[in-house]
Design an enzyme around this catalytic site. Sequence first.
Site, PDB file in Angstrom:
ATOM      1  N   CYS A 298     -27.262 -26.200  54.800  1.00  0.00           N
ATOM      2  CA  CYS A 298     -28.062 -26.009  53.584  1.00  0.00           C
ATOM      3  C   CYS A 298     -29.260 -25.115  53.898  1.00  0.00           C
ATOM      4  O   CYS A 298     -29.990 -25.359  54.855  1.00  0.00           O
ATOM      5  CB  CYS A 298     -28.507 -27.391  53.117  1.00  0.00           C
ATOM      6  SG  CYS A 298     -30.032 -27.423  52.213  1.00  0.00           S
ATOM      7  N   GLU A 299     -29.432 -24.062  53.089  1.00  0.00           N
ATOM      8  CA  GLU A 299     -30.499 -23.113  53.414  1.00  0.00           C
ATOM      9  C   GLU A 299     -31.882 -23.633  53.033  1.00  0.00           C
ATOM     10  O   GLU A 299     -32.883 -23.048  53.435  1.00  0.00           O
ATOM     11  CB  GLU A 299     -30.241 -21.755  52.746  1.00  0.00           C
ATOM     12  CG  GLU A 299     -30.391 -21.731  51.253  1.00  0.00           C
ATOM     13  CD  GLU A 299     -30.013 -20.375  50.661  1.00  0.00           C
ATOM     14  OE1 GLU A 299     -29.294 -19.594  51.304  1.00  0.00           O
ATOM     15  OE2 GLU A 299     -30.439 -20.095  49.523  1.00  0.00           O
ATOM     16  N   HIS A 300     -31.927 -24.720  52.267  1.00  0.00           N
ATOM     17  CA  HIS A 300     -33.244 -25.272  51.904  1.00  0.00           C
ATOM     18  C   HIS A 300     -33.802 -26.195  52.973  1.00  0.00           C
ATOM     19  O   HIS A 300     -35.016 -26.330  53.098  1.00  0.00           O
ATOM     20  CB  HIS A 300     -33.148 -26.048  50.578  1.00  0.00           C
ATOM     21  CG  HIS A 300     -32.717 -25.187  49.437  1.00  0.00           C
ATOM     22  ND1 HIS A 300     -31.800 -25.583  48.483  1.00  0.00           N
ATOM     23  CD2 HIS A 300     -33.077 -23.934  49.108  1.00  0.00           C
ATOM     24  CE1 HIS A 300     -31.623 -24.609  47.622  1.00  0.00           C
ATOM     25  NE2 HIS A 300     -32.377 -23.599  47.972  1.00  0.00           N
ATOM     26  N   HIS A 301     -32.897 -26.883  53.686  1.00  0.00           N
ATOM     27  CA  HIS A 301     -33.368 -27.874  54.662  1.00  0.00           C
ATOM     28  C   HIS A 301     -32.807 -27.656  56.069  1.00  0.00           C
ATOM     29  O   HIS A 301     -33.193 -28.366  56.993  1.00  0.00           O
ATOM     30  CB  HIS A 301     -32.978 -29.289  54.204  1.00  0.00           C
ATOM     31  CG  HIS A 301     -33.559 -29.684  52.885  1.00  0.00           C
ATOM     32  ND1 HIS A 301     -32.909 -29.491  51.689  1.00  0.00           N
ATOM     33  CD2 HIS A 301     -34.747 -30.257  52.575  1.00  0.00           C
ATOM     34  CE1 HIS A 301     -33.671 -29.923  50.687  1.00  0.00           C
ATOM     35  NE2 HIS A 301     -34.788 -30.393  51.193  1.00  0.00           N
TER      36      HIS A 301
ATOM     37  N   GLN B  65     -24.142 -23.944  48.044  1.00  0.00           N
ATOM     38  CA  GLN B  65     -22.696 -24.082  47.860  1.00  0.00           C
ATOM     39  C   GLN B  65     -22.157 -23.107  46.813  1.00  0.00           C
ATOM     40  O   GLN B  65     -21.047 -22.580  46.945  1.00  0.00           O
ATOM     41  CB  GLN B  65     -22.371 -25.537  47.487  1.00  0.00           C
ATOM     42  CG  GLN B  65     -20.888 -25.830  47.527  1.00  0.00           C
ATOM     43  CD  GLN B  65     -20.594 -27.281  47.247  1.00  0.00           C
ATOM     44  OE1 GLN B  65     -21.334 -28.163  47.680  1.00  0.00           O
ATOM     45  NE2 GLN B  65     -19.523 -27.545  46.524  1.00  0.00           N
TER      46      GLN B  65
ATOM     47  N   HIS C 142     -23.772 -33.025  50.897  1.00  0.00           N
ATOM     48  CA  HIS C 142     -24.969 -32.362  51.431  1.00  0.00           C
ATOM     49  C   HIS C 142     -25.813 -33.410  52.127  1.00  0.00           C
ATOM     50  O   HIS C 142     -26.274 -34.360  51.499  1.00  0.00           O
ATOM     51  CB  HIS C 142     -25.764 -31.720  50.287  1.00  0.00           C
ATOM     52  CG  HIS C 142     -25.085 -30.520  49.699  1.00  0.00           C
ATOM     53  ND1 HIS C 142     -25.626 -29.263  49.706  1.00  0.00           N
ATOM     54  CD2 HIS C 142     -23.869 -30.396  49.110  1.00  0.00           C
ATOM     55  CE1 HIS C 142     -24.795 -28.415  49.159  1.00  0.00           C
ATOM     56  NE2 HIS C 142     -23.717 -29.078  48.766  1.00  0.00           N
TER      57      HIS C 142
ATOM     58  N   CYS D  95     -28.731 -33.121  53.099  1.00  0.00           N
ATOM     59  CA  CYS D  95     -30.115 -33.149  52.592  1.00  0.00           C
ATOM     60  C   CYS D  95     -30.219 -34.107  51.410  1.00  0.00           C
ATOM     61  O   CYS D  95     -31.305 -34.552  51.050  1.00  0.00           O
ATOM     62  CB  CYS D  95     -30.588 -31.759  52.197  1.00  0.00           C
ATOM     63  SG  CYS D  95     -29.669 -31.025  50.843  1.00  0.00           S
TER      64      CYS D  95
END
Length: 218
Positions: free
Chosen positions: A109-112, A150, A178, A180
């Site tokens: 996941c590119e956010h976390h 995703q 996910h 996250c």
Amino acid sequence: MTALSDAAIRVRSALESRGLETPMKGNNLTLDDKQARITGLMTEMMDVLGLDLEDDSLAETPQRIAKMYVREIFSGLDYSYFPKITMIDNKMKVDEMVQVRDISLTSTCEHHFVTIDGSATVAYIPRSKVIGLSKINRIVQFFARRPQVQERLTQQVLVALQTLLESDDVAVSISATHYCVKARGVMDATSSTTTTSLGGIFKSRAETRHEFLSGVVR
Ligand SMILES: Nc1nc2c(ncn2[C@@H]2O[C@H](COP(=O)(O)OP(=O)(O)OP(=O)(O)O)[C@@H](O)[C@H]2O)c(=O)[nH]1
Ligand SMILES: [Zn+2]
């Protein structure tokens, strides 16, 4: 610098022209340079966290993480890792759906920067060309090996296959957990996310869409 394959160049330019490429500024660092820089940064991060980098179990962690990012889980940021693609002419005139189900997929996941764990189903209707089956799995894995959302991952696999097959008639569905969502934040251990991208006849023809989706939802 390894020369990029023709397939890699065509896929990258198709993604760029559709605004679907992963946001990348690029730089002139080699893979070895990146590994060395990230090792230093991870050392600093662990130091800030107060961890003892002289402990024998922790000592190599910065190097391990740097290698894992550059050569493994984020290797898909570098098109020199794009898989070798084998295409054959559709001499046997296959005109029914080819569907590859339950392709294992782990992404990040590119956010976390934590794991996305799931599977993909990919289908296409052969036109002039047929693609080597394992190449579908490899294309999914290549784009999964990036920091991702995703929805973008699903679209990137669709456009890559459309470009290589020279046909819009491709469908991709991804279902994933996910971490996250599961292991932090909202801490939901059971939810999963499904994203679907349909092209050509999969979008325009209800029967084809149903045939594909009935293979996904089992
Ligand atoms: N659409 C989409 N969202 C994602 C994906 N992966 C993670 N996210 C979401 O990205 C969002 C980031 O939201 P923020 O509020 O900035 O981050 P946060 O404070 O850590 O949010 P929480 O996860 O709710 O604790 C979260 O809602 C994540 O669930 C993905 O693949 N697609
Ligand atoms: Zn996340």
